[in-house]
Design a protein around this motif. Structure first.
Motif, PDB file in Angstrom:
ATOM      1  N   THR A  15      -1.375 -30.323   3.802  1.00 54.50           N
ATOM      2  CA  THR A  15      -0.544 -29.276   3.201  1.00 54.50           C
ATOM      3  C   THR A  15       0.069 -28.430   4.312  1.00 54.50           C
ATOM      4  OG1 THR A  15      -2.028 -29.142   1.287  1.00 54.50           O
ATOM      5  CG2 THR A  15      -0.501 -27.308   1.627  1.00 54.50           C
ATOM      6  N   PRO A  16       1.395 -28.284   4.365  1.00 55.65           N
ATOM      7  CA  PRO A  16       1.976 -27.399   5.378  1.00 55.65           C
ATOM      8  C   PRO A  16       1.502 -25.963   5.158  1.00 55.65           C
ATOM      9  CG  PRO A  16       3.637 -28.123   3.806  1.00 55.65           C
ATOM     10  CD  PRO A  16       2.408 -28.889   3.495  1.00 55.65           C
ATOM     11  N   LYS A  17       1.280 -25.247   6.235  1.00 56.89           N
ATOM     12  CA  LYS A  17       0.686 -23.913   6.132  1.00 56.89           C
ATOM     13  C   LYS A  17       1.420 -22.980   5.163  1.00 56.89           C
ATOM     14  CE  LYS A  17       0.229 -21.373   9.921  1.00 56.89           C
ATOM     15  NZ  LYS A  17      -0.348 -20.682  11.096  1.00 56.89           N
ATOM     16  N   PRO A  18       2.749 -22.981   5.117  1.00 62.54           N
ATOM     17  CA  PRO A  18       3.427 -22.067   4.183  1.00 62.54           C
ATOM     18  C   PRO A  18       3.144 -22.354   2.714  1.00 62.54           C
ATOM     19  CG  PRO A  18       4.936 -22.780   5.903  1.00 62.54           C
ATOM     20  CD  PRO A  18       3.715 -23.632   6.020  1.00 62.54           C
ATOM     21  N   LEU A  19       2.623 -23.549   2.425  1.00 63.86           N
ATOM     22  CA  LEU A  19       2.323 -23.879   1.033  1.00 63.86           C
ATOM     23  C   LEU A  19       0.868 -23.647   0.663  1.00 63.86           C
ATOM     24  CD1 LEU A  19       4.369 -27.154   0.357  1.00 63.86           C
ATOM     25  CD2 LEU A  19       5.023 -24.771  -0.066  1.00 63.86           C
ATOM     26  N   LEU A  20       0.053 -23.173   1.603  1.00 61.41           N
ATOM     27  CA  LEU A  20      -1.331 -22.840   1.282  1.00 61.41           C
ATOM     28  C   LEU A  20      -1.345 -21.673   0.293  1.00 61.41           C
ATOM     29  CD1 LEU A  20      -2.987 -23.086   4.819  1.00 61.41           C
ATOM     30  CD2 LEU A  20      -3.131 -24.754   2.950  1.00 61.41           C
ATOM     31  N   LEU A  21      -2.286 -21.727  -0.631  1.00 64.20           N
ATOM     32  CA  LEU A  21      -2.310 -20.748  -1.712  1.00 64.20           C
ATOM     33  C   LEU A  21      -3.070 -19.477  -1.346  1.00 64.20           C
ATOM     34  CD1 LEU A  21      -3.020 -23.054  -4.806  1.00 64.20           C
ATOM     35  CD2 LEU A  21      -0.803 -22.259  -3.937  1.00 64.20           C
ATOM     36  N   ALA A  22      -2.520 -18.357  -1.756  1.00 62.87           N
ATOM     37  CA  ALA A  22      -3.185 -17.054  -1.650  1.00 62.87           C
ATOM     38  C   ALA A  22      -2.860 -16.289  -2.917  1.00 62.87           C
ATOM     39  CB  ALA A  22      -2.719 -16.282  -0.422  1.00 62.87           C
ATOM     40  N   GLY A  23      -3.890 -15.927  -3.672  1.00 66.59           N
ATOM     41  CA  GLY A  23      -3.643 -15.236  -4.931  1.00 66.59           C
ATOM     42  C   GLY A  23      -2.905 -16.095  -5.936  1.00 66.59           C
ATOM     43  N   GLY A  24      -3.116 -17.404  -5.857  1.00 70.41           N
ATOM     44  CA  GLY A  24      -2.508 -18.306  -6.824  1.00 70.41           C
ATOM     45  C   GLY A  24      -1.099 -18.742  -6.505  1.00 70.41           C
ATOM     46  N   LYS A  25      -0.526 -18.296  -5.375  1.00 73.80           N
ATOM     47  CA  LYS A  25       0.839 -18.673  -5.001  1.00 73.80           C
ATOM     48  C   LYS A  25       0.876 -19.157  -3.559  1.00 73.80           C
ATOM     49  CE  LYS A  25       2.776 -14.748  -7.336  1.00 73.80           C
ATOM     50  NZ  LYS A  25       3.633 -13.581  -7.159  1.00 73.80           N
ATOM     51  N   PRO A  26       1.749 -20.093  -3.230  1.00 68.43           N
ATOM     52  CA  PRO A  26       1.948 -20.451  -1.823  1.00 68.43           C
ATOM     53  C   PRO A  26       2.385 -19.218  -1.021  1.00 68.43           C
ATOM     54  CG  PRO A  26       2.977 -22.080  -3.239  1.00 68.43           C
ATOM     55  CD  PRO A  26       2.571 -20.930  -4.125  1.00 68.43           C
ATOM     56  N   LEU A  27       1.927 -19.138   0.216  1.00 66.26           N
ATOM     57  CA  LEU A  27       2.282 -17.998   1.075  1.00 66.26           C
ATOM     58  C   LEU A  27       3.795 -17.768   1.098  1.00 66.26           C
ATOM     59  CD1 LEU A  27      -0.107 -18.672   4.078  1.00 66.26           C
ATOM     60  CD2 LEU A  27      -0.217 -16.713   2.526  1.00 66.26           C
ATOM     61  N   ILE A  28       4.555 -18.857   1.224  1.00 64.70           N
ATOM     62  CA  ILE A  28       6.003 -18.699   1.371  1.00 64.70           C
ATOM     63  C   ILE A  28       6.648 -18.194   0.085  1.00 64.70           C
ATOM     64  CG2 ILE A  28       6.669 -21.067   0.702  1.00 64.70           C
ATOM     65  CD1 ILE A  28       8.611 -20.985   3.134  1.00 64.70           C
ATOM     66  N   GLY A  52       7.316 -31.475   6.315  1.00 67.68           N
ATOM     67  CA  GLY A  52       8.460 -30.708   5.820  1.00 67.68           C
ATOM     68  C   GLY A  52       8.979 -31.174   4.477  1.00 67.68           C
ATOM     69  N   SER A  53       8.849 -32.465   4.180  1.00 67.72           N
ATOM     70  CA  SER A  53       9.332 -32.963   2.899  1.00 67.72           C
ATOM     71  C   SER A  53       8.589 -32.321   1.733  1.00 67.72           C
ATOM     72  CB  SER A  53       9.189 -34.489   2.836  1.00 67.72           C
ATOM     73  OG  SER A  53       7.822 -34.874   2.923  1.00 67.72           O
ATOM     74  N   LEU A  54       7.318 -31.954   1.964  1.00 72.51           N
ATOM     75  CA  LEU A  54       6.549 -31.293   0.906  1.00 72.51           C
ATOM     76  C   LEU A  54       7.083 -29.890   0.636  1.00 72.51           C
ATOM     77  CD1 LEU A  54       2.872 -32.370   1.773  1.00 72.51           C
ATOM     78  CD2 LEU A  54       4.525 -33.451   0.225  1.00 72.51           C
ATOM     79  N   ILE A  55       7.554 -29.220   1.689  1.00 75.10           N
ATOM     80  CA  ILE A  55       8.139 -27.889   1.517  1.00 75.10           C
ATOM     81  C   ILE A  55       9.416 -27.993   0.682  1.00 75.10           C
ATOM     82  CG2 ILE A  55       9.232 -25.948   2.721  1.00 75.10           C
ATOM     83  CD1 ILE A  55       7.252 -26.378   5.004  1.00 75.10           C
ATOM     84  N   GLU A  56      10.270 -28.962   1.026  1.00 80.03           N
ATOM     85  CA  GLU A  56      11.503 -29.126   0.268  1.00 80.03           C
ATOM     86  C   GLU A  56      11.224 -29.490  -1.183  1.00 80.03           C
ATOM     87  OE1 GLU A  56      14.822 -31.135   1.833  1.00 80.03           O
ATOM     88  OE2 GLU A  56      14.381 -30.662   3.938  1.00 80.03           O
ATOM     89  N   LYS A  57      10.227 -30.348  -1.400  1.00 76.53           N
ATOM     90  CA  LYS A  57       9.890 -30.760  -2.759  1.00 76.53           C
ATOM     91  C   LYS A  57       9.362 -29.578  -3.577  1.00 76.53           C
ATOM     92  CE  LYS A  57       7.104 -34.086  -5.369  1.00 76.53           C
ATOM     93  NZ  LYS A  57       6.109 -35.190  -5.268  1.00 76.53           N
ATOM     94  N   ALA A  58       8.550 -28.727  -2.946  1.00 78.42           N
ATOM     95  CA  ALA A  58       7.946 -27.595  -3.662  1.00 78.42           C
ATOM     96  C   ALA A  58       8.959 -26.501  -3.978  1.00 78.42           C
ATOM     97  CB  ALA A  58       6.793 -27.018  -2.836  1.00 78.42           C
ATOM     98  N   ALA A  67      -8.883 -17.103   3.102  1.00 75.74           N
ATOM     99  CA  ALA A  67      -9.847 -16.907   2.009  1.00 75.74           C
ATOM    100  C   ALA A  67      -9.984 -15.423   1.667  1.00 75.74           C
ATOM    101  CB  ALA A  67     -11.196 -17.494   2.397  1.00 75.74           C
ATOM    102  N   GLU A  68      -9.995 -14.564   2.688  1.00 77.14           N
ATOM    103  CA  GLU A  68     -10.112 -13.124   2.453  1.00 77.14           C
ATOM    104  C   GLU A  68      -8.881 -12.588   1.729  1.00 77.14           C
ATOM    105  OE1 GLU A  68     -10.704 -11.671   6.387  1.00 77.14           O
ATOM    106  OE2 GLU A  68     -12.855 -12.181   6.442  1.00 77.14           O
ATOM    107  N   LEU A  69      -7.688 -13.043   2.144  1.00 72.85           N
ATOM    108  CA  LEU A  69      -6.460 -12.607   1.480  1.00 72.85           C
ATOM    109  C   LEU A  69      -6.426 -13.115   0.046  1.00 72.85           C
ATOM    110  CD1 LEU A  69      -3.627 -11.335   1.532  1.00 72.85           C
ATOM    111  CD2 LEU A  69      -2.775 -13.528   2.411  1.00 72.85           C
ATOM    112  N   ASP A  70      -6.832 -14.359  -0.151  1.00 74.26           N
ATOM    113  CA  ASP A  70      -6.852 -14.935  -1.493  1.00 74.26           C
ATOM    114  C   ASP A  70      -7.720 -14.103  -2.429  1.00 74.26           C
ATOM    115  OD1 ASP A  70      -6.396 -17.064  -3.462  1.00 74.26           O
ATOM    116  OD2 ASP A  70      -8.488 -17.564  -3.128  1.00 74.26           O
ATOM    117  N   GLN A  71      -8.905 -13.724  -1.945  1.00 72.95           N
ATOM    118  CA  GLN A  71      -9.803 -12.934  -2.769  1.00 72.95           C
ATOM    119  C   GLN A  71      -9.236 -11.550  -3.057  1.00 72.95           C
ATOM    120  OE1 GLN A  71     -12.660 -14.428  -3.988  1.00 72.95           O
ATOM    121  NE2 GLN A  71     -12.581 -12.666  -5.364  1.00 72.95           N
ATOM    122  N   GLU A  72      -8.647 -10.956  -2.049  1.00 68.64           N
ATOM    123  CA  GLU A  72      -8.049  -9.618  -2.214  1.00 68.64           C
ATOM    124  C   GLU A  72      -6.945  -9.640  -3.272  1.00 68.64           C
ATOM    125  OE1 GLU A  72      -4.900  -6.859   0.211  1.00 68.64           O
ATOM    126  OE2 GLU A  72      -6.369  -7.976   1.401  1.00 68.64           O
TER     127      GLU A  72
END
Length: 227
Positions: A21-34, A57-63, A218-223
Motif C-alpha cells: 500500500t503506498p503510504k498516502p493510502l494508509l488509513l487514519a481515522g477510517g480514511k487514507p491520509l491523502i 502509483g497505479s494504486l493511488i490513481e485507482k483510489a 496507529a496513534e493518529l488513527d486512534q486519536e
C-alpha cells in the motif's frame, strides 16, 4: 491556485505496511491520509490538484481517480522507481502546475492547517517567492530545521528552531534551475533562498503529525477515531 501533493516516497520506515500500500493510502481515522488533504483542499476552494507518485502509483490513481468525488480535478505526475526527491519531483511536474505560485503539501503528514488562507491571499494578489509553514519540533526531530527572524526564514541559530511542516507556497521560478527528471532534494534550494534573504515563513500551532512510522500512524488513527 493549484495544489501539489507529494506522494512518491517509498515509505521505508512504514514497512511492512507500505509493501503493498503506498503510504498516502494508509488509513487514519477510517480514511487514507491523502484523502484528509483532498477534503480540506476542496473545502478551502482549491479545484486543481497535481499528485506525483512512484511506488505503487497505479494504486493511488485507482483510489483517487480524477478527483471528481471531491469536486476536484486531479492530474498525476508519474516518476521512475525510486522517485526524484522533492525538488526533482516538483520540477518535473511544473508543466501541470502552470506559471502561478502553487501550494505544496507532503502526502504523509496530517494537519488541520487552513489551506484556504493561502488560496485567499493569492486571489488578493499575494505572490511570495517561497513561503514555508513551520511547526514546533516533534520528539523525533528535536533539533529542528530552521529559525525565524520575523517572517524571514534563517538558518537554525541554536536558540529557537522550528521544523518545516511539509507545507509551503512556491513559485515556478524557484525550480527553474532544476532539470525535469533530475533527482534533487529541496534543501539546497531552500539554503540558496536563505542566503538570498528571499525565504519567508510562519509558525503553525495547530494539529500536525509527521506520520513517518507505524506507531505514529496507529496513534493518529486512534486519536481520530476517538474524536
Amino acid at each position: 491556485m493549484k495544489a501539489f501533493i507529494l506522494a512518491a516516497g517509498r515509505g521505508e520506515r512504514m514497512r511492512p505496511l507500505t509493501d503493498h500500500t503506498p503510504k498516502p493510502l494508509l488509513l487514519a481515522g477510517g480514511k487514507p491520509l491523502i484523502v484528509w488533504h483532498l477534503e480540506r483542499l476542496a473545502a478551502a476552494g482549491f479545484k486543481e490538484i497535481v499528485i506525483n507518485h512512484a511506488h505503487l502509483g497505479s494504486l493511488i490513481e485507482k483510489a483517487l481517480g480524477d478527483g471528481s468525488q471531491w469536486g476536484l480535478h486531479i492530474q498525476y505526475s508519474p516518476e521512475p522507481p525510486g522517485a526524484l526527491e522533492t525538488a526533482g519531483g516538483i520540477a518535473t511536474a511544473l508543466p501541470l502546475l502552470g506559471d502561478q505560485p502553487f501550494l505544496v503539501v507532503n502526502g504523509d503528514v496530517y494537519c488541520d492547517f487552513d489551506f484556504g488562507r493561502f488560496f485567499r491571499l493569492t486571489v488578493e494578489g499575494w505572490k511570495p517567492a517561497t513561503h514555508l509553514v513551520m511547526v514546533a519540533n516533534p520528539a523525533h526531530h528535536t533539533g529542528g530545521d530552521f529559525s525565524l527572524d520575523g517572517e524571514r526564514v534563517v538558518y537554525a541559530n541554536g536558540e529557537q528552531t522550528f521544523t518545516y511542516a511539509g507545507i509551503g507556497v512556491f513559485s515556478p521560478a524557484f525550480f527553474a534551475g532544476v532539470q525535469p527528471g533530475t533527482i534533487m532534494k529541496l534543501r539546497p534550494l531552500l539554503d540558496a533562498a536563505i542566503a538570498a534573504s528571499t525565504l519567508t515563513g510562519e509558525r503553525f500551532a495547530g494539529r500536525w503529525v509527521d506520520v513517518g512510522t507505524p506507531q505514529r500512524l496507529a496513534e493518529l488513527d486512534q486519536e481520530l477515531k476517538n474524536a
